[in-house]
Design a protein around this motif. Structure first.
Motif, PDB file in Angstrom:
ATOM      1  N   LYS A   1      30.591  34.018  54.592  1.00  0.00           N
ATOM      2  CA  LYS A   1      31.753  33.305  54.056  1.00  0.00           C
ATOM      3  C   LYS A   1      32.686  34.379  53.506  1.00  0.00           C
ATOM      4  N   ILE A   2      33.798  34.563  54.166  1.00  0.00           N
ATOM      5  CA  ILE A   2      34.758  35.587  53.751  1.00  0.00           C
ATOM      6  C   ILE A   2      35.536  35.079  52.552  1.00  0.00           C
ATOM      7  N   GLU A   3      35.606  35.893  51.513  1.00  0.00           N
ATOM      8  CA  GLU A   3      36.312  35.525  50.296  1.00  0.00           C
ATOM      9  C   GLU A   3      37.636  36.250  50.149  1.00  0.00           C
ATOM     10  N   ALA A   4      37.689  37.516  50.578  1.00  0.00           N
ATOM     11  CA  ALA A   4      38.922  38.290  50.449  1.00  0.00           C
ATOM     12  C   ALA A   4      38.953  39.405  51.489  1.00  0.00           C
TER      13      ALA A   4
ATOM     14  N   PHE B   1      38.923  29.994  60.380  1.00  0.00           N
ATOM     15  CA  PHE B   1      37.795  30.493  59.590  1.00  0.00           C
ATOM     16  C   PHE B   1      38.256  31.300  58.378  1.00  0.00           C
ATOM     17  N   LEU B   2      39.518  31.672  58.328  1.00  0.00           N
ATOM     18  CA  LEU B   2      40.065  32.446  57.207  1.00  0.00           C
ATOM     19  C   LEU B   2      40.882  31.604  56.227  1.00  0.00           C
ATOM     20  N   GLU B   3      40.910  30.300  56.411  1.00  0.00           N
ATOM     21  CA  GLU B   3      41.687  29.460  55.503  1.00  0.00           C
ATOM     22  C   GLU B   3      41.158  29.620  54.075  1.00  0.00           C
ATOM     23  N   GLY B   4      42.063  29.846  53.148  1.00  0.00           N
ATOM     24  CA  GLY B   4      41.706  29.992  51.740  1.00  0.00           C
ATOM     25  C   GLY B   4      41.253  31.386  51.341  1.00  0.00           C
ATOM     26  N   VAL B   5      41.170  32.298  52.292  1.00  0.00           N
ATOM     27  CA  VAL B   5      40.767  33.673  51.997  1.00  0.00           C
ATOM     28  C   VAL B   5      41.922  34.396  51.314  1.00  0.00           C
ATOM     29  N   LYS B   6      41.601  35.163  50.299  1.00  0.00           N
ATOM     30  CA  LYS B   6      42.603  35.920  49.544  1.00  0.00           C
ATOM     31  C   LYS B   6      42.912  37.217  50.281  1.00  0.00           C
ATOM     32  N   LEU B   7      44.178  37.519  50.429  1.00  0.00           N
ATOM     33  CA  LEU B   7      44.618  38.788  51.011  1.00  0.00           C
ATOM     34  C   LEU B   7      45.088  39.680  49.873  1.00  0.00           C
ATOM     35  N   ASN B   8      44.404  40.786  49.658  1.00  0.00           N
ATOM     36  CA  ASN B   8      44.776  41.745  48.616  1.00  0.00           C
ATOM     37  C   ASN B   8      45.372  42.977  49.280  1.00  0.00           C
ATOM     38  N   ILE B   9      46.548  43.355  48.832  1.00  0.00           N
ATOM     39  CA  ILE B   9      47.249  44.480  49.437  1.00  0.00           C
ATOM     40  C   ILE B   9      47.443  45.580  48.401  1.00  0.00           C
ATOM     41  N   LYS B  10      46.964  46.752  48.743  1.00  0.00           N
ATOM     42  CA  LYS B  10      47.189  47.934  47.910  1.00  0.00           C
ATOM     43  C   LYS B  10      48.227  48.788  48.634  1.00  0.00           C
ATOM     44  N   GLU B  11      49.332  49.027  47.964  1.00  0.00           N
ATOM     45  CA  GLU B  11      50.384  49.837  48.564  1.00  0.00           C
ATOM     46  C   GLU B  11      50.196  51.303  48.215  1.00  0.00           C
ATOM     47  N   THR B  12      50.461  52.166  49.191  1.00  0.00           N
ATOM     48  CA  THR B  12      50.439  53.599  48.937  1.00  0.00           C
ATOM     49  C   THR B  12      51.860  54.129  49.055  1.00  0.00           C
ATOM     50  N   PRO B  13      52.257  55.036  48.171  1.00  0.00           N
ATOM     51  CA  PRO B  13      53.628  55.547  48.188  1.00  0.00           C
ATOM     52  C   PRO B  13      53.850  56.547  49.312  1.00  0.00           C
ATOM     53  N   LEU B  14      55.111  56.754  49.648  1.00  0.00           N
ATOM     54  CA  LEU B  14      55.486  57.789  50.596  1.00  0.00           C
ATOM     55  C   LEU B  14      55.444  59.132  49.867  1.00  0.00           C
ATOM     56  N   ILE B  15      54.591  60.017  50.339  1.00  0.00           N
ATOM     57  CA  ILE B  15      54.503  61.366  49.782  1.00  0.00           C
ATOM     58  C   ILE B  15      54.570  62.347  50.938  1.00  0.00           C
TER      59      ILE B  15
END
Length: 117
Positions: free
Chosen positions: A26-29, A57-71
């Motif tokens: 069961k995928i949570e995130a 199958f992904l309904e309700g799954v949380k999408l967490n996004i970590k952004e990385t800066p341009l370096i």
């Protein structure tokens, strides 16, 4: 809106992993790393993900996004710097053109949180 196509590719990748598991998890995130130089809008990606995963199958799954800066790294000055989007991509010290991007182009799944029922 390339976020829609990206969401489709993400869903296919996660589905391949999900179907390959011995027990159906069961995928949570889903955790993504998205670089600032990819031209991906995190809010648009989240919206597309929520819309396209309905009744899947992904309904309700949380999408967490970590952004990385341009370096970038200047080989002339031997230093890292943060270019200014759309204004100044060259080295702020010596004005050499940006040649070596060290961070900001990432677009990948970092990890998937799941549980086994």
């Amino acid at each position: 809106m390339h976020e829609t196509d990206m969401t489709k590719a993400l869903m296919m990748t996660v589905r391949d992993w999900w179907e390959s598991q011995e027990e159906t998890p069961k995928i949570e995130a889903v955790h993504l790393i998205v670089g600032a130089f990819t031209c991906v809008e995190p809010v648009s990606l989240e919206f597309a993900f929520t819309a396209q995963t309905q009744n899947t199958f992904l309904e309700g799954v949380k999408l967490n996004i970590k952004e990385t800066p341009l370096i970038a790294f200047c080989h002339s000055c031997q230093q890292e710097y943060k270019p200014e989007y759309g204004l100044q991509y060259s080295c702020p010290t010596c004005r050499s053109p940006m040649e070596d991007i060290r961070s900001g182009r990432e677009l990948k799944i970092d990890r998937i949180e799941y549980s086994l029922s």
